[in-house]
Design an enzyme around this catalytic site. Structure first.
Site, PDB file in Angstrom:
ATOM      1  N   GLU A  18       0.821  -1.213   0.000  1.00 24.03           N
ATOM      2  CA  GLU A  18       0.000   0.000   0.000  1.00 24.03           C
ATOM      3  C   GLU A  18       0.855   1.264   0.000  1.00 24.03           C
ATOM      4  O   GLU A  18       0.396   2.332  -0.418  1.00 24.03           O
ATOM      5  CB  GLU A  18      -0.938  -0.022   1.200  1.00 24.03           C
ATOM      6  CG  GLU A  18      -1.946  -1.159   1.144  1.00 24.03           C
ATOM      7  CD  GLU A  18      -2.687  -1.367   2.447  1.00 24.03           C
ATOM      8  OE1 GLU A  18      -3.870  -1.752   2.403  1.00 24.03           O
ATOM      9  OE2 GLU A  18      -2.098  -1.150   3.526  1.00 24.03           O
ATOM     10  N   GLU A 180      -7.895  -1.343  10.132  1.00 23.38           N
ATOM     11  CA  GLU A 180      -7.248  -0.219  10.806  1.00 23.38           C
ATOM     12  C   GLU A 180      -8.105   1.020  10.972  1.00 23.38           C
ATOM     13  O   GLU A 180      -7.940   1.779  11.939  1.00 23.38           O
ATOM     14  CB  GLU A 180      -5.965   0.194  10.038  1.00 23.38           C
ATOM     15  CG  GLU A 180      -4.864  -0.833   9.994  1.00 23.38           C
ATOM     16  CD  GLU A 180      -5.046  -1.863   8.892  1.00 23.38           C
ATOM     17  OE1 GLU A 180      -4.520  -2.978   9.045  1.00 23.38           O
ATOM     18  OE2 GLU A 180      -5.711  -1.537   7.880  1.00 23.38           O
ATOM     19  N   ASP A 203     -11.135  -6.897  -2.834  1.00 22.89           N
ATOM     20  CA  ASP A 203     -11.766  -8.219  -2.858  1.00 22.89           C
ATOM     21  C   ASP A 203     -13.182  -8.086  -2.317  1.00 22.89           C
ATOM     22  O   ASP A 203     -13.533  -7.070  -1.710  1.00 22.89           O
ATOM     23  CB  ASP A 203     -10.970  -9.213  -2.012  1.00 22.89           C
ATOM     24  CG  ASP A 203     -10.890  -8.787  -0.550  1.00 22.89           C
ATOM     25  OD1 ASP A 203     -11.723  -9.257   0.244  1.00 22.89           O
ATOM     26  OD2 ASP A 203     -10.021  -7.954  -0.209  1.00 22.89           O
TER      27      ASP A 203
END
Length: 234
Positions: A18, A180, A203
């Site tokens: 990321e 998170e 996903d």
């Protein structure tokens, strides 16, 4: 940017996958020793200095990175949670970017004491983004990239199909799930920091992690594009 200067914003991601698209898009990159678990890179995008923190996965790592940002820089430093998320609600598609309109802790269940499901005792039932940050992020919607507002829920369990069925029933308005955002949102709320989460769908909560692994790099790039556009528009 020198160590004494406050950046325009702090972007927090969980994984190196990321972080990678931010490093590719930045005009300059400087790694800075933090003395903590988070990996810090100071980036520049035209006239905007940004600190990128690769925090690690999960609530505790995310909060530790947010705390590092708060106590290293100014009291009002904007925090942006970026990266990937699983699509939970019916109709959400891989590749879409979700700008959180509210944030829930899917692990929290104190309903026995009268709290709402997803509400940490003593905290609000949910957390809201800073309006200007959310507005600028939603403004990045284009023919090339679909951006939509929606509720983001967070759980420290990776959401596969069986757990997704339970979450859809318990939290019908949650569009996307990650590991998170809600933790950073709570920290931002308790410390008075501007916050927004900008997550791309990698996903659809498939039975295993294969779909996530297939699309993680593309989703991370899509999230980064919207985050950079948001920062440039501030």
């Amino acid at each position: 940017m020198t160590d004494a200067q406050a950046p325009a914003s702090v972007v927090i991601v969980a994984m190196e996958e990321e972080a990678a698209p931010f490093l590719e898009r930045a005009e300059s990159v400087r790694e800075v020793e933090t003395g903590v678990h988070a990996v810090r890179r100071d980036l520049s995008f035209r006239d905007n200095d940004v600190v990128l923190l690769r925090a690690g996965i999960g609530f505790a790592n995310a909060v530790a990175a947010a705390a590092y940002a708060r106590y290293t820089f100014s009291a009002g430093i904007p925090l942006i949670s970026a990266g990937t998320a699983g699509g939970l609600a019916t109709g959400v598609q891989v590749g879409e970017v979700v700008v959180g309109s509210r944030y829930l802790n899917l692990n929290a269940d104190a309903t026995a004491f009268g709290y709402a499901l997803g509400q940490v005792p003593g905290m609000p039932a949910d957390y809201a983004p800073e309006p200007l940050l959310a507005e600028r992020a939603l403004g990045a919607d284009s023919a090339e990239q679909s951006v939509r507002a929606g509720t983001i829920g967070s759980s420290e369990a990776f959401v596969t199909s069986d757990r997704a069925l339970r979450f859809r029933e318990a939290f019908p308005d949650v569009l996307a799930v990650d590991m998170e955002t809600a933790a950073i949102a709570q920290f931002a709320y308790t410390h008075g920091l501007p916050f927004v989460s900008i997550r791309a769908i990698s996903d659809l909560c498939a039975p295993d992690g294969t779909e996530f692994l297939t699309h993680v790099d593309d989703a991370a790039a899509r999230s980064a594009d919207v985050v950079v556009a948001t920062i440039m528009a501030l």
